[in-house]
Design an enzyme around this catalytic site. Structure first.
Site, PDB file in Angstrom:
ATOM      1  N   GLY A   5      70.003   2.647  16.349  1.00  0.00           N
ATOM      2  CA  GLY A   5      70.908   1.502  16.475  1.00  0.00           C
ATOM      3  C   GLY A   5      72.150   1.791  15.640  1.00  0.00           C
ATOM      4  N   ILE A  65      72.783   1.438  12.436  1.00  0.00           N
ATOM      5  CA  ILE A  65      72.594   2.168  11.171  1.00  0.00           C
ATOM      6  C   ILE A  65      72.153   3.604  11.449  1.00  0.00           C
ATOM      7  CG2 ILE A  65      71.307   2.240   8.980  1.00  0.00           C
ATOM      8  CD1 ILE A  65      71.235  -0.868   9.101  1.00  0.00           C
ATOM      9  N   ARG A  90      62.522  -1.350   6.671  1.00  0.00           N
ATOM     10  CA  ARG A  90      61.538  -2.309   6.158  1.00  0.00           C
ATOM     11  C   ARG A  90      60.269  -1.547   5.830  1.00  0.00           C
ATOM     12  NH1 ARG A  90      65.108  -5.246   5.507  1.00  0.00           N
ATOM     13  NH2 ARG A  90      65.435  -7.375   6.272  1.00  0.00           N
ATOM     14  N   GLU A 147      57.070  -6.328  -0.752  1.00  0.00           N
ATOM     15  CA  GLU A 147      58.113  -6.588  -1.742  1.00  0.00           C
ATOM     16  C   GLU A 147      57.971  -7.971  -2.345  1.00  0.00           C
ATOM     17  OE1 GLU A 147      61.516  -4.121   0.677  1.00  0.00           O
ATOM     18  OE2 GLU A 147      62.145  -5.925  -0.361  1.00  0.00           O
ATOM     19  N   HIS A 158      65.298  -2.234  -2.936  1.00  0.00           N
ATOM     20  CA  HIS A 158      65.929  -2.837  -1.754  1.00  0.00           C
ATOM     21  C   HIS A 158      67.426  -3.079  -1.986  1.00  0.00           C
ATOM     22  CE1 HIS A 158      65.183  -5.564   1.981  1.00  0.00           C
ATOM     23  NE2 HIS A 158      66.409  -5.070   2.000  1.00  0.00           N
TER      24      HIS A 158
HETATM   25  C1  8YV Z   1      69.895  -7.523   2.875  1.00  0.00           C
HETATM   26  C2  8YV Z   1      68.545  -6.219   4.580  1.00  0.00           C
HETATM   27  O1  8YV Z   1      70.384  -7.363   1.619  1.00  0.00           O
HETATM   28  O2  8YV Z   1      70.124  -7.253   5.990  1.00  0.00           O
HETATM   29  C3  8YV Z   1      69.013  -6.810   5.859  1.00  0.00           C
HETATM   30  O3  8YV Z   1      68.208  -6.826   6.809  1.00  0.00           O
HETATM   31  O4  8YV Z   1      67.527  -5.666   4.549  1.00  0.00           O
HETATM   32  C4  8YV Z   1      69.264  -6.251   3.293  1.00  0.00           C
HETATM   33  O5  8YV Z   1      70.074  -5.139   3.228  1.00  0.00           O
HETATM   34  C5  8YV Z   1      68.946  -8.673   2.873  1.00  0.00           C
HETATM   35  O6  8YV Z   1      68.197  -8.730   4.021  1.00  0.00           O
HETATM   36  C6  8YV Z   1      69.643  -9.978   2.709  1.00  0.00           C
HETATM   37  O7  8YV Z   1      68.885 -11.047   3.174  1.00  0.00           O
END
Ligand code: 8YV
Length: 327
Positions: free
Chosen positions: A158, A160, A242, A271, A289
């Site tokens: 995707g 990223i 994740r 986490e 994270h």
């Molecule tokens: C965020 C993340 O900081 O955006 C996401 O899905 O995993 C993180 O990088 C976090 O989720 C903020 O809620």
């Protein structure tokens, strides 16, 4: 003037975002940033027009089923939405939005940082310096592995994943990927990426694996104990997505037994708990994270949350609606 919507924000956000929210909405902020309990979230859902949660809030069926009739939008601060029970939200006609796109580059940077850190033993080197035990340079001291010329397998191509691929090419890595859907040929050519329909086959041939897919029911433990066993002994695994996508106990066992070379982990299955066995291993780099943790990123995320709320309360479709079938 119509009454402003009650927007409840569960965590402390950048000042500029909070100030703008106060101007636009009847915003209830969490200035001391104490995570809300499930009971507090239920209370919030009962009265809010809009809820702004983050990854640390579990917006589960219990919360959603007790939500008040006014709650029609959950504008999550973050891209991943696995902390929200999307099915129950849909049944209750609650729209969900997220903040995609604005944390892509930061997360891809952190992925590269972890690849370099684990292969070149950056954290170990730092620990050695701080221990005061460094005896000076030696030809065989702190040898890691070259990443230039190695094969990187990206799980999830995707936004990223693609941003990681672009960076990886600059580091001389050859890019491979597995994705539910093959990306367009033009993009594949641009990234010089090789597609693997079979994740199993890709895993068994790569030097480095980067997990960049979202956590959904379909990707839970995608890197299962069986699949992890397919990795080569010299392989590294990096995860900025994740924790749930990898079977963490299985990964930990393999790292303990040196059945793979190492791992760089920014996310964990439970986490903020981290498997204590991981903490004892030198062949892992552990981060709290922080893949998207830049000031600029957080402000951009907040801006997206505001735009999503504003368009929704003005009666339009918010730009970042989460559509379950597209995850
Ligand atoms: C965020 C993340 O900081 O955006 C996401 O899905 O995993 C993180 O990088 C976090 O989720 C903020 O809620």
């Amino acid at each position: 003037m119509a009454q402003k919507p009650l927007v409840i924000v569960t965590r402390k956000l950048p000042d500029a975002i909070e100030t703008r929210m106060m101007e636009l909405f009847e915003a209830r902020l969490n200035l001391d940033d104490r995570p809300m309990t499930q009971a507090a979230l239920i209370e919030a859902a009962k009265i809010a027009d809009v809820l702004v949660p983050t990854v640390t809030d579990h917006i589960d069926a219990a919360i959603l089923s007790q939500a008040g009739p006014k709650l029609k939008l959950i504008a999550s601060f973050g891209t991943g939405v696995d902390h929200i029970d999307l099915k129950t939200a849909r049944q209750r006609n609650i729209t969900i939005t997220n903040t995609p796109g604005v944390l892509t580059e930061d997360t891809a940077d952190m992925t590269m940082a972890l690849i370099l850190a684990v292969a070149r033993r950056i954290s170990e080197g730092e620990r050695l310096m701080r221990s005061g035990k460094w005896q000076g340079w030696s030809p065989m001291g702190m040898l890691g592995h070259r990443i230039h010329g190695k094969r990187l397998g990206i799980v999830g191509m995707g936004r990223i994943g693609q941003a990681v691929a672009r960076r990886a090419r600059g580091f001389g890595l050859s890019v491979h990927y597995h994705n539910r859907r093959r990306v367009q040929t033009s993009l594949e050519q641009q990234l010089e990426a090789t597609y693997w329909e079979s994740l199993d086959q890709m895993l068994s041939r790569m030097d480095i694996i980067s997990v960049n897919c979202p956590h959904t029911p379909a990707t839970y433990h995608l890197l299962s104990a069986r699949r992890l066993k397919l990795l080569q002994k010299h392989a590294y695994v990096v995860n900025t997505s994740r924790g749930e996508v990898i079977d963490e106990p299985a990964l930990t066992r393999m790292l303990e037994r040196h059945e793979i070379a190492g791992a760089g982990l920014d996310v964990f299955e439970h986490e903020p708990a981290v498997n204590p066995k991981l903490l004892r291993l030198d062949n892992v780099v552990l981060l709290p994270h922080m893949g998207s943790a830049t000031i600029e990123g957080r402000v951009d995320m907040g801006e997206k949350v505001i735009v999503n709320i504003k368009t929704f309360v003005d009666g339009h479709k918010p730009p970042d609606r989460v559509i379950e079938s597209m995850l």
